[in-house]
Design a protein around this motif. Structure first.
Motif, PDB file in Angstrom:
ATOM      1  N   ASN A 292      40.798  40.936  30.129  1.00 16.02           N
ATOM      2  CA  ASN A 292      40.568  40.795  31.570  1.00 16.02           C
ATOM      3  C   ASN A 292      40.406  39.350  32.032  1.00 16.02           C
ATOM      4  O   ASN A 292      40.145  39.105  33.206  1.00 16.02           O
ATOM      5  CB  ASN A 292      39.322  41.599  31.970  1.00 16.02           C
TER       6      ASN A 292
ATOM      7  N   GLN B  36      42.441  36.734  32.539  1.00 16.23           N
ATOM      8  CA  GLN B  36      43.331  36.171  33.556  1.00 16.23           C
ATOM      9  C   GLN B  36      42.914  36.633  34.954  1.00 16.23           C
ATOM     10  O   GLN B  36      42.827  35.819  35.882  1.00 16.23           O
ATOM     11  CB  GLN B  36      44.779  36.565  33.268  1.00 16.23           C
ATOM     12  N   ASP B  37      42.639  37.914  35.110  1.00 13.97           N
ATOM     13  CA  ASP B  37      42.210  38.430  36.420  1.00 13.97           C
ATOM     14  C   ASP B  37      40.843  37.876  36.812  1.00 13.97           C
ATOM     15  O   ASP B  37      40.600  37.580  37.984  1.00 13.97           O
ATOM     16  CB  ASP B  37      42.174  39.962  36.406  1.00 13.97           C
ATOM     17  N   HIS B  38      39.964  37.742  35.839  1.00 10.23           N
ATOM     18  CA  HIS B  38      38.637  37.185  36.103  1.00 10.23           C
ATOM     19  C   HIS B  38      38.750  35.748  36.608  1.00 10.23           C
ATOM     20  O   HIS B  38      38.124  35.385  37.610  1.00 10.23           O
ATOM     21  CB  HIS B  38      37.794  37.232  34.826  1.00 10.23           C
TER      22      HIS B  38
ATOM     23  N   PHE C 251      39.989  35.581  40.094  1.00  6.18           N
ATOM     24  CA  PHE C 251      38.895  35.946  40.999  1.00  6.18           C
ATOM     25  C   PHE C 251      37.965  34.751  41.218  1.00  6.18           C
ATOM     26  O   PHE C 251      37.569  34.452  42.351  1.00  6.18           O
ATOM     27  CB  PHE C 251      38.121  37.135  40.424  1.00  6.18           C
TER      28      PHE C 251
ATOM     29  N   PRO D 121      36.653  41.383  38.378  1.00  3.78           N
ATOM     30  CA  PRO D 121      37.366  42.347  37.532  1.00  3.78           C
ATOM     31  C   PRO D 121      36.666  42.631  36.202  1.00  3.78           C
ATOM     32  O   PRO D 121      36.730  43.746  35.695  1.00  3.78           O
ATOM     33  CB  PRO D 121      38.731  41.687  37.304  1.00  3.78           C
TER      34      PRO D 121
END
Length: 134
Positions: free
Chosen positions: A44, A46-48, A51, A99
């Motif tokens: 997770n 990349q999404d973190h 964000f 995320p």
């Protein structure tokens, strides 16, 4: 009160009164901890990070980053995020949007944090158009 009748806490109002001449900037610290090891976190990441950048662009992010082990040799997945928010409840809502937390790769706890002391020094070199945080 402790067993020997010594106070173990002070009301916030007393702390603010005692430091009235200082900055008293209210921020919120989000302590984030892995729930099931490094694997789910890496999935997770990349999404973190996207964000986190979005929070920075919104002006919500004050500072964030990983927290190393005490010997400064490893990262076990813990992090600290400092945000600008109107209240602890609002800071919790911000943390819930991450995320990592939505997908339960990390859990979090939010603590109010008041900045009173410290210095941030930025060096800007005009000739090279570079800067450094000292």
């Amino acid at each position: 009160m402790s067993e020997d009748n010594k106070p173990t806490a002070l009301p916030v109002a007393e702390v603010k009164k005692a430091s009235a001449a200082m900055l008293q900037k209210q921020l919120y610290a989000i302590f984030t901890t892995p729930t099931d090891g490094i694997g789910p976190m890496l999935e997770n990441m990349q999404d973190h990070l996207a964000f986190q950048v979005a929070l920075e662009e919104e002006g919500v992010m004050y500072a964030a980053g990983p927290m190393w082990t005490d010997d400064e040799q490893e990262w076990e997945g813990e992090g600290l995020v400092i945000v600008r928010a109107e209240s602890r409840a609002d800071a919790i809502k911000i943390a819930e949007r991450d995320p990592m937390h939505q997908r339960q790769a990390r859990s979090f706890r939010v603590r109010p944090w008041m900045i009173n002391e410290g210095t941030i020094t930025v060096r800007l070199d005009s000739s090279t158009q570079t800067f450094a945080i000292l």
